[in-house]
Design a protein around this motif. Structure first.
Motif, PDB file in Angstrom:
ATOM      1  N   VAL A  34      48.838   0.849  29.382  1.00 44.24           N
ATOM      2  CA  VAL A  34      47.413   0.507  29.357  1.00 44.24           C
ATOM      3  C   VAL A  34      46.683   1.593  30.148  1.00 44.24           C
ATOM      4  O   VAL A  34      46.761   1.658  31.369  1.00 44.24           O
ATOM      5  N   LYS A  35      46.010   2.497  29.419  1.00 44.72           N
ATOM      6  CA  LYS A  35      45.377   3.661  30.058  1.00 44.72           C
ATOM      7  C   LYS A  35      43.920   3.354  30.352  1.00 44.72           C
ATOM      8  O   LYS A  35      43.375   2.352  29.909  1.00 44.72           O
ATOM      9  N   HIS A  36      43.291   4.278  31.055  1.00 41.08           N
ATOM     10  CA  HIS A  36      41.866   4.072  31.337  1.00 41.08           C
ATOM     11  C   HIS A  36      41.137   5.378  31.111  1.00 41.08           C
ATOM     12  O   HIS A  36      41.556   6.428  31.570  1.00 41.08           O
ATOM     13  N   GLY A  37      40.076   5.317  30.352  1.00 37.99           N
ATOM     14  CA  GLY A  37      39.353   6.534  30.053  1.00 37.99           C
ATOM     15  C   GLY A  37      37.858   6.403  30.258  1.00 37.99           C
ATOM     16  O   GLY A  37      37.144   7.398  30.211  1.00 37.99           O
ATOM     17  N   CYS A  38      37.382   5.180  30.479  1.00 38.45           N
ATOM     18  CA  CYS A  38      35.926   5.048  30.625  1.00 38.45           C
ATOM     19  C   CYS A  38      35.536   3.847  31.471  1.00 38.45           C
ATOM     20  O   CYS A  38      34.554   3.871  32.174  1.00 38.45           O
ATOM     21  N   GLU A  39      36.285   2.782  31.390  1.00 36.88           N
ATOM     22  CA  GLU A  39      35.991   1.552  32.112  1.00 36.88           C
ATOM     23  C   GLU A  39      34.648   0.933  31.749  1.00 36.88           C
ATOM     24  O   GLU A  39      34.085   0.139  32.493  1.00 36.88           O
ATOM     25  N   THR A  40      34.114   1.320  30.594  1.00 38.22           N
ATOM     26  CA  THR A  40      32.893   0.680  30.105  1.00 38.22           C
ATOM     27  C   THR A  40      33.114   0.104  28.709  1.00 38.22           C
ATOM     28  O   THR A  40      32.165  -0.251  28.022  1.00 38.22           O
ATOM     29  N   GLY A  41      34.366   0.041  28.285  1.00 42.22           N
ATOM     30  CA  GLY A  41      34.651  -0.570  26.991  1.00 42.22           C
ATOM     31  C   GLY A  41      34.375   0.332  25.799  1.00 42.22           C
ATOM     32  O   GLY A  41      34.265  -0.153  24.675  1.00 42.22           O
ATOM     33  N   ASP A  42      34.270   1.630  26.012  1.00 44.60           N
ATOM     34  CA  ASP A  42      33.882   2.516  24.918  1.00 44.60           C
ATOM     35  C   ASP A  42      35.009   3.368  24.347  1.00 44.60           C
ATOM     36  O   ASP A  42      34.903   3.839  23.221  1.00 44.60           O
ATOM     37  N   CYS A  43      36.081   3.617  25.113  1.00 50.66           N
ATOM     38  CA  CYS A  43      37.072   4.571  24.628  1.00 50.66           C
ATOM     39  C   CYS A  43      38.301   3.901  24.028  1.00 50.66           C
ATOM     40  O   CYS A  43      39.035   4.510  23.267  1.00 50.66           O
ATOM     41  N   GLY A  44      38.536   2.664  24.399  1.00 46.70           N
ATOM     42  CA  GLY A  44      39.660   1.940  23.816  1.00 46.70           C
ATOM     43  C   GLY A  44      41.022   2.235  24.407  1.00 46.70           C
ATOM     44  O   GLY A  44      42.016   1.605  24.027  1.00 46.70           O
ATOM     45  N   ALA A  45      41.110   3.168  25.361  1.00 43.97           N
ATOM     46  CA  ALA A  45      42.418   3.565  25.883  1.00 43.97           C
ATOM     47  C   ALA A  45      43.139   2.419  26.580  1.00 43.97           C
ATOM     48  O   ALA A  45      44.361   2.417  26.687  1.00 43.97           O
ATOM     49  N   CYS A  46      42.375   1.440  27.059  1.00 42.53           N
ATOM     50  CA  CYS A  46      42.958   0.343  27.841  1.00 42.53           C
ATOM     51  C   CYS A  46      43.332  -0.842  26.970  1.00 42.53           C
ATOM     52  O   CYS A  46      43.546  -1.934  27.470  1.00 42.53           O
ATOM     53  N   ALA A  47      43.391  -0.630  25.653  1.00 39.26           N
ATOM     54  CA  ALA A  47      43.576  -1.762  24.749  1.00 39.26           C
ATOM     55  C   ALA A  47      44.907  -2.478  24.949  1.00 39.26           C
ATOM     56  O   ALA A  47      45.927  -1.857  25.255  1.00 39.26           O
ATOM     57  N   VAL A  55      41.880  -5.936  22.408  1.00 37.99           N
ATOM     58  CA  VAL A  55      40.840  -6.132  23.428  1.00 37.99           C
ATOM     59  C   VAL A  55      40.821  -4.929  24.365  1.00 37.99           C
ATOM     60  O   VAL A  55      41.872  -4.419  24.753  1.00 37.99           O
ATOM     61  N   ASN A  56      39.636  -4.480  24.719  1.00 40.65           N
ATOM     62  CA  ASN A  56      39.518  -3.455  25.759  1.00 40.65           C
ATOM     63  C   ASN A  56      39.612  -4.149  27.112  1.00 40.65           C
ATOM     64  O   ASN A  56      38.674  -4.820  27.548  1.00 40.65           O
ATOM     65  N   THR A  57      40.741  -3.976  27.765  1.00 35.45           N
ATOM     66  CA  THR A  57      41.011  -4.786  28.954  1.00 35.45           C
ATOM     67  C   THR A  57      40.215  -4.342  30.175  1.00 35.45           C
ATOM     68  O   THR A  57      40.265  -4.984  31.203  1.00 35.45           O
ATOM     69  N   CYS A  58      39.485  -3.240  30.065  1.00 33.79           N
ATOM     70  CA  CYS A  58      38.682  -2.803  31.208  1.00 33.79           C
ATOM     71  C   CYS A  58      37.373  -3.564  31.296  1.00 33.79           C
ATOM     72  O   CYS A  58      36.657  -3.470  32.279  1.00 33.79           O
ATOM     73  N   ILE A  59      37.019  -4.286  30.240  1.00 35.00           N
ATOM     74  CA  ILE A  59      35.787  -5.061  30.320  1.00 35.00           C
ATOM     75  C   ILE A  59      36.078  -6.556  30.167  1.00 35.00           C
ATOM     76  O   ILE A  59      35.215  -7.336  29.817  1.00 35.00           O
TER      77      ILE A  59
END
Ligand code: FES
Ligand code: FES
Lengths: 151, 770
Positions: A34-47, A55-59
């Motif tokens: 589960v990666k992080h690239g924006c933390e605003t729900g826009d990049c999808g890396a945390c899916a 789900v984008n788990t950062c939001i």
């Protein structure tokens, strides 16, 4: 507060602070895919797949996921037994830096689970939520189509 | 020359793909260190201000805060953030923390705390009193007398003229331009503008630092340039190089953005102070405000041409906006000139360039490094010239473009940061790139259709072309090294300082070793890079990895192979001349053979024992250009101004592509970034120097749905100076799309756009101002 989650088929309960993000919790549980690239729900890396949905788990708060069934890439495939999607990503050269790859594969899996014969447009639609700055999406789309054929 | 290889030229599986497909913990952040602190940077809210007073006492008292650093707490050591060789051609105009801020996003202070939350809170408790200074955002005004001086500190060095905010100045000339213009039948003068765009790697900048048991500072960082990080951070932290070890794990994209020291110094300073592990990561908003960008340039071109379509003189004038710090400004604009002006045979060339400071984000290295700006101007201009003299744009280009055996005199005069070396074009596939590209886009039919359907509103189609070249590493400057060691099972450890940032470099280097050693790629165990264990490499930039680092790998492999043959000769009791390596064995002409396993076991354990291994370094005074022909087909909606790219054909001559699949991937990725550059990406500010789009909702990079069809074409040539005939691929495909799209728009609707990006508004206005 206390919540209960099933992460990659293991049910555990967690004592968390209410504002803990699901992304943070998953990474704390060593789901490093589960990666992080924006933390605003826009990049999808945390899916991650939460109850089968991408789900984008950062939001999403961990608390909101109470009771949920969560799947991350850690639960998919093994070195000697890659999932067809993983094998297709490897073989088509769809992986460059690999940072978006876990999310791409999960997004593709979610698609193939509900639509086993996707068109190229379906695939592009499914991958649109995951930003990739390396591949131009050409080979990832090819990989998903190839995996769909083989499934 | 043979291009009959076993491993090179084949689309081998990436050596790192399986672990990435499984989501294994390979990146900087994917480790757990006990007692780790979380750091956050306080950024300036002002574009230009002096810090009159800064009080961190309230922040320091907050429970959970381990350390706060302001300019009062650190040594003042000017340096360049650019990760370049020593001595850096960039000015030393940065200190770790200063008492002056020069753009919105500049560093003011840094906090390390038990959690990110506490660190964030602590930032708000730092009281800063600013004396606001007049700011300057327009590069043209920045040079005017009376403009505020952005770098007035006495200890900054290497700035061309700080009083005029001039970071750097370049002037180069070949032939006699005045005479050239006198010979021309037509002279055309035009101005082109390029803008701020961001590298936007999906993995942000991140570093984790800690002290090891020997009290050495370990920096685990997402960098393209580990060895430069070590050297520069040692200087900034005022500790010897030997006390620092830089580990580069897997990198989540770089594109030049990670060719700078952005966070490693602060993170390391916090670890030295607290003696604890510290993690410092940029958010996406920080990436878009306080990381590096492409340099905006205003390029004036004045060109003379004869009635028959021959270029007689080119004058290029560049005004480059470097933002608040100088970093790569000089070398980027030297590349603008040396690349674009090397593309055509023109006896008389003058290049003049100024880079200026403004109070805007800092521009640095970004794929192509000045060349996309230069080629946008030049290749738009070539179409305008062709139109002026009524010639087909391809015919016009063919008449003037460089050919095999030509020299590129401007590259010799300009160099990169210092004078260059004579370059001779040995491998040349541009003609074939043009032919195959025209075929793939359907040039002849589509060009004519567009011309015949131009009147009235509606959606119009058009096609355009642009040519380009690039280089393969920085000649006479950069050196890469590799070491290869043999194991008992006939496998090899290949250690390189080169950094795979997602390009496939590890695979390509493994293929080069495997080819030379006659083994399959699986027998090569790659490691890149760790400043303690791997030999030196300048890092991933300037399209140098395959050509320079690959050259080193090949040399090391040649030496290892020689050692293998020596041992085999003893075992087989035959002369080396009678032996050859094949599929992991050494065979003799008499039909005997011995396996690599036996050879290694013998060398390690049996007789005259030694470790079969070698280290080699490689540098080059050559930097062979790869060539490109890019074709774009676009649709322009004349009612809304929306430009939709339908198809991009990118035909590239990169010599022998070591891994064609990886090379295609480089083309596809670069084209996608170029589409953003041409159409959607921009970094406007609010007039106070505050960037307006600080997230991926508003900074629009292309998604899978926005993509046109991309057709990559690899045109094979053999570069005699490269490893197995290879030259570079990473950067060149980003040069062509923007001008090809500009030319296609002109073909579709007859308007010429000279100002990137081509937003619907700009296109609409241009259509209505006709
Ligand atoms: S990190 Fe969650 S969407 Fe970008
Ligand atoms: S492969 Fe690098 S972001 Fe997708």
């Amino acid at each position: 507060m206390r919540i209960e989650l099933t992460i990659n088929h293991q049910t555990k309960s967690f004592e968390i602070r209410p504002n803990l993000l699901l992304m943070e919790l998953l990474r704390q549980q060593r789901c490093y895919s589960v990666k992080h690239g924006c933390e605003t729900g826009d990049c999808g890396a945390c899916a991650a797949l939460v109850n089968g949905k991408l789900v984008n788990t950062c939001i999403m708060l961990a608390a909101q996921a109470d009771g949920a069934d969560i799947i991350t890439l850690e639960a998919i495939g093994a070195p000697e037994r890659l999932d067809p999607l993983q094998a297709a990503f490897v073989d088509t050269g769809a992986i460059q830096c690999g940072y978006c790859t876990p999310a791409m594969i999960l997004a593709a899996k979610e698609l193939l689970d509900r639509n086993s014969h996707p068109t190229e447009a379906d695939v592009r639609d499914a991958l649109a939520g995951v930003l990739c700055r390396c591949t131009g999406y050409v080979k990832p789309v090819e990989a998903v189509l190839r995996a769909a054929q083989q499934r | 020359m043979s291009d009959d290889f076993n491993v090179v030229g084949k689309s081998e599986r990436r050596v790192d793909a399986v672990k990435l497909a499984l989501g294994k913990p390979a990146f900087v952040d994917d480790i757990e260190l006990p007692g780790m602190l979380h750091a956050k940077i306080l950024h300036s809210p002002h574009a230009h201000a002096r810090i009159v007073n800064i009080d961190a006492s309230r922040a320091r008292q907050l429970p959970g805060v381990a350390a706060v650093l302001t300019y009062r707490d650190v040594k003042r050591i000017p340096f360049a953030t650019a990760g370049q060789g020593h001595p850096e051609p960039s000015p030393y105009d940065t200190v770790m923390l200063d008492n002056k801020v020069r753009y919105v996003g500049d560093r003011v202070a840094v906090v390390a705390a038990e959690s990110l939350e506490v660190a964030r809170q602590a930032l708000q408790l730092i009281d800063v009193e600013y004396e606001i200074l007049p700011a300057i955002f327009d590069p043209q005004q920045a040079m005017q007398p009376g403009a505020p001086i952005i770098h007035d500190e006495p200890d900054c060095s290497g700035v061309y003229d700080p009083q005029r905010n001039l970071i750097a100045h370049l002037h180069a000339e070949v032939g006699n331009v005045a005479q050239g213009f006198a010979q021309a039948d037509h002279i055309l003068e035009r101005e082109y503008r390029t803008h701020y765009v961001q590298q936007a790697s999906i993995e942000p900048h991140i570093a984790i630092t800690y002290l090891d048991e020997d009290d050495r500072l370990i920096i685990r960082t997402s960098t393209q340039v580990p060895f430069h990080v070590r050297r520069i951070v040692a200087r900034v932290l005022d500790i010897p190089v030997r006390r620092i070890r830089v580990i580069k794990p897997r990198i989540g994209g770089g594109f030049g953005g990670k060719q700078e020291i952005l966070i490693e110094d602060l993170c390391g300073a916090l670890t030295l102070l607290t003696r604890r592990p510290v993690r410092l990561e940029y958010t996406r908003a920080e990436e878009l405000t306080a990381a590096r960008t492409r340099h905006p340039q205003i390029i004036r071109l004045k060109t003379g041409v004869t009635r028959e379509g021959r270029l007689t003189a080119i004058e290029m004038n560049v005004l480059e906006n470097g933002g608040a710090y100088g970093t790569h400004s000089l070398t980027v604009m030297s590349v603008t000139g040396s690349r674009s002006l090397s593309l055509y045979r023109c006896p008389n060339i003058r290049f003049e360039a100024n880079a200026v400071y403004t109070n805007l984000p800092v521009a640095g290295a970004f794929r192509g490094y000045g060349a996309p700006q230069g080629f946008f101007a030049l290749e738009s201009h070539m179409d305008e010239l062709a139109e002026l003299i009524g010639m087909d744009p391809i015919e016009f280009r063919k008449r003037n473009v460089v050919k095999q055996g030509d020299e590129t005199p401007i590259a010799e005069v300009l160099g990169e940061g210092r004078e260059g070396y004579k370059q001779i074009i040995r491998s040349y596939g541009l003609d074939e790139c043009i032919e195959r590209g025209m075929e793939a886009i359907g040039w002849k039919e589509k060009r004519q259709q567009a011309a015949s359907s131009q009147q009235g509103p509606g959606v119009r189609r058009g096609v355009g072309v642009a040519l380009a070249l690039q280089a393969s590493g920085i000649p006479g400057v950069d050196m890469g090294a590799a070491s290869i060691k043999m194991n008992e099972d006939g496998s090899f450890n290949l250690l390189v300082g080169a950094t795979d940032i997602g390009t496939g470099a590890d695979t390509v280097l493994a293929q080069i070793a495997a080819e030379e050693l006659s083994v399959p790629v699986e027998r090569i165990i790659m490691y890149s890079s760790d400043t303690d264990f791997t030999p030196f490499d300048p890092g991933a930039y300037a399209s140098s990895t395959t050509y320079i680092s690959g050259g080193a790998v090949k040399k090391a492999a040649v030496q290892v192979k020689q050692q293998i043959l020596e041992v085999a000769s003893r075992l087989l009791e035959d002369n080396i001349e009678n032996l050859r390596c094949e599929a992991g064995r050494v065979m003799s002409v008499s039909g005997q053979s011995v396996s690599y396993e036996e050879i290694c076991l013998s060398a390690l354990y049996q007789r005259d024992q030694f470790q079969i291994m070698a280290v080699a370094s490689h540098m080059s005074y050559d930097s062979p250009p790869p060539f490109a022909a890019t074709f774009a087909e676009v649709e322009v909606d004349t009612e809304t101004g929306v430009v939709r790219v339908v198809k991009i054909v990118s035909a590239i001559d990169c010599g022998i592509p070591v891994n064609p699949q990886a090379a295609e991937g480089q083309i596809e990725g670069a084209v996608t970034q170029a589409l953003g550059f041409a159409l959607t990406e921009d970094m406007p500010h609010d007039g106070q120097g505050r960037m307006l789009n600080t997230d991926f909702k508003t900074y629009r990079i292309f998604t899978a749905m926005d993509m046109p069809e991309i057709i990559p074409i690899l045109v094979k040539t053999y570069e005699p100076t490269g490893p197995f005939g290879a030259k570079a691929i990473a950067e060149i495909p980003i040069n062509g799309p923007a001008p090809a799209i500009a030319n296609a728009i002109a073909n579709a609707v007859g308007v010429r756009l000279r100002d990137l990006p081509f937003t619907p508004e700009k296109v609409w206005r241009a259509l209505h101002q006709r």
